[in-house]
Design an enzyme around this catalytic site. Structure first.
Site, mmCIF file in Angstrom:
data_model
loop_
_atom_site.group_PDB
_atom_site.id
_atom_site.type_symbol
_atom_site.label_atom_id
_atom_site.label_comp_id
_atom_site.label_asym_id
_atom_site.label_seq_id
_atom_site.Cartn_x
_atom_site.Cartn_y
_atom_site.Cartn_z
ATOM 1 N N ASP A 1 33.013 35.710 42.237
ATOM 2 C CA ASP A 1 33.284 37.049 43.559
ATOM 3 C C ASP A 1 32.158 36.679 44.401
ATOM 4 O O ASP A 1 31.488 36.514 44.549
ATOM 5 C CB ASP A 1 32.435 38.456 43.030
ATOM 6 C CG ASP A 1 32.948 39.656 43.373
ATOM 7 O OD1 ASP A 1 33.550 39.340 44.625
ATOM 8 O OD2 ASP A 1 32.901 40.282 43.114
ATOM 9 N N TYR B 1 41.970 46.086 58.290
ATOM 10 C CA TYR B 1 42.646 45.455 57.803
ATOM 11 C C TYR B 1 42.837 44.632 59.647
ATOM 12 O O TYR B 1 42.405 43.147 58.825
ATOM 13 C CB TYR B 1 43.901 45.537 57.209
ATOM 14 C CG TYR B 1 44.605 44.340 56.457
ATOM 15 C CD1 TYR B 1 44.024 43.575 55.938
ATOM 16 C CD2 TYR B 1 45.649 43.508 57.190
ATOM 17 C CE1 TYR B 1 44.209 42.335 55.403
ATOM 18 C CE2 TYR B 1 46.000 42.856 56.503
ATOM 19 C CZ TYR B 1 45.515 41.517 55.909
ATOM 20 O OH TYR B 1 46.149 40.716 55.805
ATOM 21 N N GLY C 1 39.796 31.904 46.093
ATOM 22 C CA GLY C 1 41.148 32.983 45.290
ATOM 23 C C GLY C 1 42.479 31.912 44.888
ATOM 24 O O GLY C 1 42.870 32.120 44.972
ATOM 25 N N ALA C 2 41.667 31.670 44.027
ATOM 26 C CA ALA C 2 42.767 29.850 43.570
ATOM 27 C C ALA C 2 43.549 30.436 42.590
ATOM 28 O O ALA C 2 44.686 29.390 42.309
ATOM 29 C CB ALA C 2 42.367 28.511 43.875
#
Length: 272
Positions: A69, A163, A12-13
């Site tokens: 992904d 979550y 996720g960078a």
């Protein structure tokens, strides 16, 4: 501990917190494997693996952008193999990629529940699993997971239980790896912000400008992560840190520079 020639795999960078950490480590000479999905810019969020790679190189690091992904194990394995082929190994894994869904039980569709678990829990597990063989040979190897201290107060479960348990699962993985991988001197810690962080996702998907204006910049987490990753991996392990406590231990007690709006009353983050 220098970051020169150390290789960092960050999920996720392409934007937000992950990008901030990537740029901070790049400025200290690290090699950055930018493992994220975005190859075309989302106007709500900004950033791609390629634009981040350019910024990493400009900051002084070396970059490898790889579309990943983390729900797809084959893509994870490919990204790890590409990173090792380019840089010779992996010394640090940063589990930053995460999905969010702040809804209660009745309002959380099965596909959103699955998304939370497939990214936050399964994805974090598989990324780390595929990197462990290289961490065992790494230079001061660390795993850093962006997840909170485990707070069992029911008020953190009732509004968004799916979550919450997915993020606590990430922290439990971090604590478990600290013990499991101790014989190999691989550190594993979790890191979480005391306040909300003013990213594009917070602005455009969660709380708008009002929330951003009560937030800190991602640089506070970049500074905290850098401090953690400089510590000896054989001893600095098994913690669920907040950014403030890490920086206080490093001698930083004034956090004013991180506020998006100087002097604003800040919004405390979830789970604290």
């Amino acid at each position: 501990m220098s970051f020169q020639q150390r290789t960092v795999f960050i999920t996720g960078a392409s934007r937000g917190i992950g990008k901030a950490i990537a740029l901070h480590l790049a400025s200290k000479g690290a090699n950055i494997i930018i493992a994220a999905k975005s190859i075309e810019e989302d106007p709500r969020l900004g950033g791609t693996i390629f634009s981040t790679a350019e910024e990493v190189e400009a900051a002084g690091g070396k970059a490898l952008p790889v579309q990943v992904d983390i729900r797809d194990e084959a893509q994870i394995a490919n990204a790890v193999a590409m990173g090792v082929a380019k840089f010779g190994g992996i010394d640090i894994v940063i589990n930053n990629a995460s999905a969010i869904q702040l809804t209660n039980t009745e309002q959380t569709p099965a596909k959103r529940f699955d998304l939370l678990y497939n990214i936050n829990v399964r994805g974090t597990f598989l990324v780390t699993q595929h990197c462990i063989p290289y961490l065992k040979k790494g230079n001061n190897p660390h795993i850093l997971t962006l997840s909170p201290p485990i707070n069992l107060d029911p008020r953190w479960f009732s509004p968004h239980i799916a979550y919450t348990i997915s993020k606590y699962n990430m922290s439990m993985l971090a604590l478990g790896w600290a013990e499991e991988l101790a014989p190999y001197h691989i550190a594993s810690n979790a890191l979480w912000p005391v306040t909300t962080i003013g990213t594009a996702a917070v602005k455009n998907l969660l709380g708008g400008d009002a929330l951003v204006n009560k937030s800190r910049s991602p640089e506070i987490l970049a500074d905290a992560a850098t401090h953690i990753l400089q510590q000896p991996s054989s001893t600095y392990t098994g913690h669920t840190f907040t950014d403030e406590e890490v920086l206080q231990a490093a001698g930083i007690t004034n956090f004013d520079k991180y506020a998006i709006v100087p002097g604003a009353q800040l919004q405390k983050d979830l789970f604290l």
